[in-house]
Design a protein around this motif. Structure first.
Motif, PDB file in Angstrom:
ATOM      1  N   VAL A 152       0.857  -1.196   0.000  1.00  0.00           N
ATOM      2  CA  VAL A 152       0.000   0.000   0.000  1.00  0.00           C
ATOM      3  C   VAL A 152       0.890   1.243   0.000  1.00  0.00           C
ATOM      4  N   ALA A 153       0.507   2.224  -0.821  1.00  0.00           N
ATOM      5  CA  ALA A 153       1.315   3.448  -0.902  1.00  0.00           C
ATOM      6  C   ALA A 153       1.378   4.141   0.463  1.00  0.00           C
ATOM      7  N   ASP A 154       2.535   4.748   0.733  1.00  0.00           N
ATOM      8  CA  ASP A 154       2.672   5.530   1.963  1.00  0.00           C
ATOM      9  C   ASP A 154       2.444   7.016   1.706  1.00  0.00           C
ATOM     10  N   PRO A 165       1.328  12.232   3.235  1.00  0.00           N
ATOM     11  CA  PRO A 165       1.343  10.858   3.754  1.00  0.00           C
ATOM     12  C   PRO A 165      -0.050  10.229   3.766  1.00  0.00           C
ATOM     13  N   ILE A 166      -0.070   8.902   3.639  1.00  0.00           N
ATOM     14  CA  ILE A 166      -1.333   8.155   3.732  1.00  0.00           C
ATOM     15  C   ILE A 166      -1.341   7.477   5.095  1.00  0.00           C
ATOM     16  N   ALA A 167      -2.395   7.686   5.825  1.00  0.00           N
ATOM     17  CA  ALA A 167      -2.440   7.098   7.177  1.00  0.00           C
ATOM     18  C   ALA A 167      -2.416   5.578   7.090  1.00  0.00           C
ATOM     19  N   ASP A 168      -1.665   4.975   7.979  1.00  0.00           N
ATOM     20  CA  ASP A 168      -1.574   3.515   8.039  1.00  0.00           C
ATOM     21  C   ASP A 168      -2.867   2.954   8.627  1.00  0.00           C
ATOM     22  N   ILE A 218      -2.278 -10.314  10.527  1.00  0.00           N
ATOM     23  CA  ILE A 218      -0.950 -10.665  10.030  1.00  0.00           C
ATOM     24  C   ILE A 218      -0.546  -9.607   9.006  1.00  0.00           C
ATOM     25  N   GLY A 219       0.593  -8.982   9.240  1.00  0.00           N
ATOM     26  CA  GLY A 219       1.069  -7.963   8.306  1.00  0.00           C
ATOM     27  C   GLY A 219       2.313  -8.440   7.591  1.00  0.00           C
ATOM     28  N   PHE A 220       2.729  -7.684   6.611  1.00  0.00           N
ATOM     29  CA  PHE A 220       3.974  -7.950   5.896  1.00  0.00           C
ATOM     30  C   PHE A 220       4.894  -6.755   6.096  1.00  0.00           C
ATOM     31  N   ALA A 270       8.014  -5.106   3.822  1.00  0.00           N
ATOM     32  CA  ALA A 270       8.930  -5.139   2.677  1.00  0.00           C
ATOM     33  C   ALA A 270      10.087  -4.227   3.042  1.00  0.00           C
ATOM     34  N   GLU A 271      11.268  -4.798   3.184  1.00  0.00           N
ATOM     35  CA  GLU A 271      12.421  -4.016   3.641  1.00  0.00           C
ATOM     36  C   GLU A 271      13.567  -4.107   2.630  1.00  0.00           C
ATOM     37  N   THR A 272      14.459  -3.128   2.729  1.00  0.00           N
ATOM     38  CA  THR A 272      15.647  -3.159   1.863  1.00  0.00           C
ATOM     39  C   THR A 272      16.924  -3.178   2.709  1.00  0.00           C
ATOM     40  N   GLU A 274       9.853  -3.733  14.674  1.00  0.00           N
ATOM     41  CA  GLU A 274       9.306  -2.422  15.064  1.00  0.00           C
ATOM     42  C   GLU A 274       7.878  -2.262  14.504  1.00  0.00           C
ATOM     43  N   LYS A 275       7.683  -2.709  13.227  1.00  0.00           N
ATOM     44  CA  LYS A 275       6.339  -2.601  12.615  1.00  0.00           C
ATOM     45  C   LYS A 275       5.340  -3.506  13.342  1.00  0.00           C
ATOM     46  N   LEU A 276       5.822  -4.688  13.711  1.00  0.00           N
ATOM     47  CA  LEU A 276       4.952  -5.633  14.439  1.00  0.00           C
ATOM     48  C   LEU A 276       4.411  -4.978  15.714  1.00  0.00           C
ATOM     49  N   ARG A 298       4.487  -1.568  16.531  1.00  0.00           N
ATOM     50  CA  ARG A 298       3.747  -0.326  16.298  1.00  0.00           C
ATOM     51  C   ARG A 298       2.348  -0.604  15.745  1.00  0.00           C
ATOM     52  N   LYS A 299       2.257  -1.613  14.858  1.00  0.00           N
ATOM     53  CA  LYS A 299       0.953  -1.901  14.234  1.00  0.00           C
ATOM     54  C   LYS A 299       0.143  -2.925  15.035  1.00  0.00           C
ATOM     55  N   LYS A 300       0.723  -3.364  16.175  1.00  0.00           N
ATOM     56  CA  LYS A 300       0.041  -4.303  17.089  1.00  0.00           C
ATOM     57  C   LYS A 300      -0.455  -5.550  16.355  1.00  0.00           C
ATOM     58  N   ALA A 341       8.355 -10.802   7.148  1.00  0.00           N
ATOM     59  CA  ALA A 341       9.331  -9.833   6.653  1.00  0.00           C
ATOM     60  C   ALA A 341      10.039 -10.396   5.431  1.00  0.00           C
ATOM     61  N   ASN A 342      10.120  -9.576   4.381  1.00  0.00           N
ATOM     62  CA  ASN A 342      10.906 -10.005   3.222  1.00  0.00           C
ATOM     63  C   ASN A 342      11.828  -8.875   2.791  1.00  0.00           C
ATOM     64  N   ASP A 343      13.095  -9.254   2.542  1.00  0.00           N
ATOM     65  CA  ASP A 343      14.060  -8.284   2.035  1.00  0.00           C
ATOM     66  C   ASP A 343      13.908  -8.265   0.518  1.00  0.00           C
ATOM     67  N   VAL A 344      13.297  -7.203   0.002  1.00  0.00           N
ATOM     68  CA  VAL A 344      12.924  -7.189  -1.424  1.00  0.00           C
ATOM     69  C   VAL A 344      14.130  -6.928  -2.336  1.00  0.00           C
ATOM     70  N   THR A 345      15.321  -6.771  -1.741  1.00  0.00           N
ATOM     71  CA  THR A 345      16.514  -6.610  -2.595  1.00  0.00           C
ATOM     72  C   THR A 345      17.119  -7.966  -2.955  1.00  0.00           C
TER      73      THR A 345
HETATM   74  O1  PMT Z   1       2.787  -8.920  -4.824  1.00  0.00           O
HETATM   75  P1  PMT Z   1       4.111  -9.620  -5.037  1.00  0.00           P
HETATM   76  O2  PMT Z   1       4.766  -9.224  -6.335  1.00  0.00           O
HETATM   77  O3  PMT Z   1       3.996 -11.101  -4.853  1.00  0.00           O
HETATM   78  O4  PMT Z   1       5.130  -9.088  -3.910  1.00  0.00           O
HETATM   79  C1  PMT Z   1       4.934  -9.432  -2.579  1.00  0.00           C
HETATM   80  C2  PMT Z   1       5.202  -8.237  -1.615  1.00  0.00           C
HETATM   81  C3  PMT Z   1       6.660  -7.844  -1.684  1.00  0.00           C
HETATM   82  C4  PMT Z   1       4.334  -7.027  -1.994  1.00  0.00           C
HETATM   83  C5  PMT Z   1       4.798  -8.737  -0.176  1.00  0.00           C
HETATM   84  O5  PMT Z   1       5.591  -9.853   0.148  1.00  0.00           O
HETATM   85  C6  PMT Z   1       4.984  -7.643   0.867  1.00  0.00           C
HETATM   86  O6  PMT Z   1       6.038  -7.464   1.428  1.00  0.00           O
HETATM   87  N1  PMT Z   1       3.893  -6.872   1.140  1.00  0.00           N
HETATM   88  C7  PMT Z   1       3.889  -5.715   2.042  1.00  0.00           C
HETATM   89  C8  PMT Z   1       4.522  -4.545   1.354  1.00  0.00           C
HETATM   90  C9  PMT Z   1       4.489  -3.291   2.213  1.00  0.00           C
HETATM   91  O7  PMT Z   1       3.745  -2.401   1.906  1.00  0.00           O
HETATM   92  O8  PMT Z   1       5.213  -3.328   3.264  1.00  0.00           O
HETATM   93  P2  PMT Z   1       5.333  -2.064   4.311  1.00  0.00           P
HETATM   94  O9  PMT Z   1       6.486  -2.464   5.124  1.00  0.00           O
HETATM   95  O10 PMT Z   1       5.409  -0.779   3.554  1.00  0.00           O
HETATM   96  O11 PMT Z   1       3.975  -2.073   5.106  1.00  0.00           O
HETATM   97  C10 PMT Z   1       3.814  -2.843   6.289  1.00  0.00           C
HETATM   98  C11 PMT Z   1       2.378  -3.302   6.467  1.00  0.00           C
HETATM   99  O12 PMT Z   1       1.506  -2.166   6.629  1.00  0.00           O
HETATM  100  C12 PMT Z   1       1.865  -4.088   5.269  1.00  0.00           C
HETATM  101  O13 PMT Z   1       1.146  -5.217   5.747  1.00  0.00           O
HETATM  102  C13 PMT Z   1       0.971  -3.094   4.565  1.00  0.00           C
HETATM  103  O14 PMT Z   1      -0.077  -3.777   3.858  1.00  0.00           O
HETATM  104  C14 PMT Z   1       0.452  -2.224   5.705  1.00  0.00           C
HETATM  105  N2  PMT Z   1       0.165  -0.826   5.301  1.00  0.00           N
HETATM  106  C15 PMT Z   1       1.071  -0.110   4.621  1.00  0.00           C
HETATM  107  C16 PMT Z   1       0.813   1.210   4.250  1.00  0.00           C
HETATM  108  C17 PMT Z   1      -0.443   1.769   4.594  1.00  0.00           C
HETATM  109  N3  PMT Z   1      -0.746   3.009   4.241  1.00  0.00           N
HETATM  110  N4  PMT Z   1      -1.333   1.055   5.288  1.00  0.00           N
HETATM  111  C18 PMT Z   1      -1.050  -0.229   5.659  1.00  0.00           C
HETATM  112  O15 PMT Z   1      -1.876  -0.884   6.302  1.00  0.00           O
END
Ligand code: PMT
Length: 409
Positions: free
Chosen positions: A277-279, A303-306, A321-323, A325-327, A336-338, A340-342, A348-352
């Motif tokens: 989701v866009a920030d 900014p877009i509210a989380d 369950i959240g995800f 995406a880190e570099t 920290e996200k776990l 803060r977002k309770k 967690a996936n390292d997208v690099t």
């Molecule tokens: O779709 P694919 O090509 O298969 O790729 C998978 C993926 C990389 C997108 C996926 O594995 C992944 O990591 N998804 C979460 C990406 C992300 O936005 O991460 P974040 O660290 O920016 O956000 C953390 C969490 O907050 C996420 O669960 C997100 O959905 C949520 N969020 C983020 C921004 C926002 N404004 N509101 C939210 O709720």
């Protein structure tokens, strides 16, 4: 997930033009490690030869109950006893009718009567035949005996008509078989999954987005459906087909995706947010296409509210369950996200990393749960990661999460 590996799947082919698609179905099943046994009606052999299906399945094909050689080599009762599942594909109106009333006048109907395993029918026929009340009644009768009816697709039919009657995609038939043989350990769950990217308009023709394809979220939706859960999938723009059995809600912007998530949140027992989701969004998207000129331009972003912390605040007995995406600094940022977002769990996936994150069919994930458990996994397919996450969902529910930090080789 290797649900079909070493399972005996009996494919019954009846006589319709879609019989040629049985070849593709058999190829997909053997590709997943299943032992495929084929039985055909006499009419089916008019459309595709037993030799073709015998070559693809690597086993003799049963075509005749009264053939002495076949009966001693295959044996209709042995075929019925050995089957872990039977699928009739394509299923004509005729075989549906005979099976519905219990006629056993050929090899296919005889095996069906003798079988005790799960059975599926994949009807394929002319649109008017499929709509005929007799066919509907016969299918209802089969359904009442727990036979799974894999609804035909709509589209252009071989008879020249358009409408419902096409044999479902063989991939969909395989997915149904996997579901039939799965444990259904998520049957009590209603899972809301988010997937894919969001698009934030700059003007009517341009937008800001990210590389998410939706594959990770769609894999979770698919796996959860196979395991018996009810699924709603809130998807950003994606070229992926909606997974079978899944209710898809299509969105474009972050605002739309987060609103759809909030709206469906009361329905779910678990929320899995795999979407990217866009920030930030352009503060003032232009009404008209911004004209090119030679000057540099500055785009103001707001900014877009989380949404997650807001949903967490009213979660009750739900799991979230959240995800992440880190570099870099994967575990620290994700932990920290776990907090803060309770969340109950963060993936967690390292997208690099090669083979992780956006677009690929694989991912490399570390799972961190609210009780501090951490587990790092090697590169897995997104389907495998999906099952892993769903296993942890069940473990959290039952209070049996693995206690220690672990690193799988
Ligand atoms: O779709 P694919 O090509 O298969 O790729 C998978 C993926 C990389 C997108 C996926 O594995 C992944 O990591 N998804 C979460 C990406 C992300 O936005 O991460 P974040 O660290 O920016 O956000 C953390 C969490 O907050 C996420 O669960 C997100 O959905 C949520 N969020 C983020 C921004 C926002 N404004 N509101 C939210 O709720």
């Amino acid at each position: 997930m290797a649900l079909l590996k070493d399972k005996t799947i009996v494919v019954g082919v009846s006589g319709g033009i879609a019989a040629y698609k049985a070849a593709e179905l058999i190829r997909l099943l053997t590709g997943r490690g299943a032992q495929v046994r084929v039985m055909m009606t006499r009419n089916a052999a008019e459309f595709i030869t037993p030799l073709t299906l015998q070559t693809l399945s690597a086993h003799p094909v049963a075509t005749n109950t009264f053939d002495l050689t076949q009966e001693s080599e295959i044996g209709h009762i042995r075929l019925a006893d050995r089957a872990d599942a039977i699928v009739i594909a394509p299923a004509t109106a005729d075989i549906i009718a005979r099976a519905a009333v219990g006629i056993a006048d050929d090899i296919v109907t005889t095996v069906l009567l003798a079988a005790r395993c799960p059975i599926a029918f994949a009807p394929a026929m002319n649109v008017h035949m499929y709509a005929h009340p007799t066919v509907a009644e016969n299918l209802a009768r089969l359904r009442s005996r727990n036979v799974v009816v894999i609804e035909p697709d709509e589209g252009e039919l071989a008879c020249g008509y358009e409408g419902k009657g096409r044999l479902p995609d063989p991939v969909a038939i395989v997915e149904e078989l996997e579901r039939m043989l799965s444990l259904r350990d998520l049957a009590d769950e209603r899972i809301l999954v988010t997937a894919g990217p969001t698009r934030e308009a700059i003007d009517p023709v341009r937008y800001i987005s990210n590389h998410s394809s939706g594959k990770m979220g769609y894999a979770i939706a698919r796996a959860a459906w196979r395991r018996g859960a009810a699924i709603r999938l809130v998807s950003g723009p994606s070229v992926l087909k909606a997974p079978r059995g899944v209710e898809r809600i299509e969105t474009v912007s972050a605002a739309e995706m987060l609103a759809a998530t909030a709206e469906n949140f009361p329905w779910c027992s678990t929320l899995v947010m795999a979407a990217a989701v866009a920030d930030f969004r352009p503060a003032r998207p232009a009404d008209q296409k911004i004209k090119k000129n030679a000057r540099a331009m500055t785009l103001e972003l707001q900014p877009i509210a989380d949404e997650l912390p807001r949903l967490s605040a009213k979660k009750g007995a739900r799991l979230i369950i959240g995800f992440a995406a880190e570099t870099g600094n994967l575990e620290a940022h994700a932990a920290e996200k776990l907090r803060r977002k309770k969340l109950d769990l963060i993936v967690a996936n390292d997208v690099t990393l090669e083979g992780a994150g956006f677009g690929s069919d694989t991912n490399i994930v570390t799972l961190i749960s609210a009780d501090g458990n951490r587990e790092s996994h090697p590169k897995l397919t997104k389907d495998e990661v999906a099952d892993l996450i769903l296993d942890r969902l069940l473990a959290i529910r039952s209070g049996s999460m693995p206690r220690k930090s672990s690193r799988s080789a």
